[in-house]
Scaffold this motif. Sequence first.
Motif, PDB file in Angstrom:
ATOM      1  N   HIS A  72       3.925   1.637  -1.262  1.00 16.07           N
ATOM      2  CA  HIS A  72       4.485   1.833  -2.606  1.00 16.07           C
ATOM      3  C   HIS A  72       3.429   2.423  -3.534  1.00 16.07           C
ATOM      4  O   HIS A  72       3.690   3.357  -4.290  1.00 16.07           O
ATOM      5  N   ARG A  73       2.205   1.849  -3.446  1.00 16.13           N
ATOM      6  CA  ARG A  73       1.121   2.312  -4.318  1.00 16.13           C
ATOM      7  C   ARG A  73       0.811   3.784  -4.035  1.00 16.13           C
ATOM      8  O   ARG A  73       0.647   4.587  -4.947  1.00 16.13           O
ATOM      9  N   LEU A  74       0.761   4.120  -2.728  1.00 21.34           N
ATOM     10  CA  LEU A  74       0.469   5.501  -2.343  1.00 21.34           C
ATOM     11  C   LEU A  74       1.546   6.449  -2.864  1.00 21.34           C
ATOM     12  O   LEU A  74       1.243   7.528  -3.380  1.00 21.34           O
TER      13      LEU A  74
ATOM     14  N   GLY B 298       0.825  -1.208   0.000  1.00 24.07           N
ATOM     15  CA  GLY B 298       0.000   0.000   0.000  1.00 24.07           C
ATOM     16  C   GLY B 298       0.855   1.253   0.000  1.00 24.07           C
ATOM     17  O   GLY B 298       0.536   2.241  -0.651  1.00 24.07           O
TER      18      GLY B 298
ATOM     19  N   MET C 143       9.818   2.820   2.274  1.00 20.92           N
ATOM     20  CA  MET C 143       9.319   1.480   1.939  1.00 20.92           C
ATOM     21  C   MET C 143      10.450   0.614   1.392  1.00 20.92           C
ATOM     22  O   MET C 143      10.502  -0.582   1.613  1.00 20.92           O
TER      23      MET C 143
ATOM     24  N   GLU D  54       3.414   6.097  -5.475  1.00 29.86           N
ATOM     25  CA  GLU D  54       3.285   6.269  -6.927  1.00 29.86           C
ATOM     26  C   GLU D  54       2.092   7.156  -7.287  1.00 29.86           C
ATOM     27  O   GLU D  54       2.202   8.043  -8.129  1.00 29.86           O
TER      28      GLU D  54
ATOM     29  N   SER E 252      -5.778   5.016  -2.834  1.00 31.89           N
ATOM     30  CA  SER E 252      -4.541   4.536  -2.216  1.00 31.89           C
ATOM     31  C   SER E 252      -4.298   5.181  -0.853  1.00 31.89           C
ATOM     32  O   SER E 252      -3.613   4.613  -0.016  1.00 31.89           O
TER      33      SER E 252
ATOM     34  N   CYS F  89      -5.180   3.138   2.402  1.00 33.26           N
ATOM     35  CA  CYS F  89      -4.338   2.122   3.044  1.00 33.26           C
ATOM     36  C   CYS F  89      -3.817   2.628   4.391  1.00 33.26           C
ATOM     37  O   CYS F  89      -3.325   1.845   5.195  1.00 33.26           O
TER      38      CYS F  89
END
Lengths: 200, 200
Positions: free
Chosen positions: A41-43, A39, B51, A45, B13, B16
Amino acid sequence: MAFSPLVDELVESLRCLPGVGQKTAQRMAFHLLEKGRTGGHRLAESLQSAMAGVRRCERCQNFSDTPVCGICENPKRGNGTICVVESPSDLLAIEQAGDYQGGYFVLMGHLSPIDGIGPADIGIECLMQRINDEDISELILATNPTVEGEATAHYIADRLDGRDVLITRLAHGIPVGGELGYVDGFTLTHAFRGRKPLSD
Amino acid sequence: MAFSPLVDELVESLRCLPGVGQKTAQRMAFHLLEKGRTGGHRLAESLQSAMAGVRRCERCQNFSDTPVCGICENPKRGNGTICVVESPSDLLAIEQAGDYQGGYFVLMGHLSPIDGIGPADIGIECLMQRINDEDISELILATNPTVEGEATAHYIADRLDGRDVLITRLAHGIPVGGELGYVDGFTLTHAFRGRKPLSD
């Protein structure tokens, strides 16, 4: 500090989120590091692409990926009505209600002389230009019922004085499903003054 | 949805993060887009590096940028004492109190058979290895005073039965500055049982 520079920096930068203080930022950072790396990493990006890619729609000032947003580009939404709202979240609430089919204009704020926010800062000229250029028959002033919101609505209405545009304001009254006993006096007064014949 | 794909993905996102639902995520996304683009960029970068770069310390399991964390590497902190805590935020609270000068071991959880979390998952073997290898004279079990925390503390104490290590637990009692009238019965009972002569 007991932690690594990377964790400290993460906690510090999470504090830019609204309503997030030191403790909450810590909890968020630890949560992401312990259980939510995917999550996180996704955030990272989506933040990067949104911060770089989201701009204002040229016609309605709402957030958009493209020069003109989806609502403004939709030919079915151009029925000569513009609804003026203060913020994208107001627009979202109206869209989620699903009834309104006209266009929008998002002020991204309200007039507030004390904070130095004048007509130019909320794009009033843009709105006037649009009313000139397009065949607008109705302007719905859906700014918030606060002092600043009312002032903004009155300012816009004054600017359009003498023009052939119907200017309306959203109705005040009892919320659907609300009980009279819990409704405040101002709202009740508005509801009484705005009462309608049963046949409507 | 009324918004652009980039904004939608950002809102999704943000969810999360712990304690962040749809409405809060929206508010955060709009805030970043309206007023906090610099903060948003900074957050994206620090998320990415944290991360990717934050790992567990090889000795104490705490978050660290380096194989061994700052506390474990500090020669002044190796006085033969290990304080066992459940999470990095517990460690942080102890560090902020500023009195304790020994080392730590962060379990990153507690024993919870119902969730399938056994001794191996919280690194008990690592802890035992460390007690074997280093000259440890005292092990402070600072797990939380919950059912799982107590069970974890008892499990560790049982594993060290017969070994020449002093095992201690943090004192329960009245918080400093607390008023008796507001203290719950269990805490009061603990405070009575743990009373000390005035001369101490």
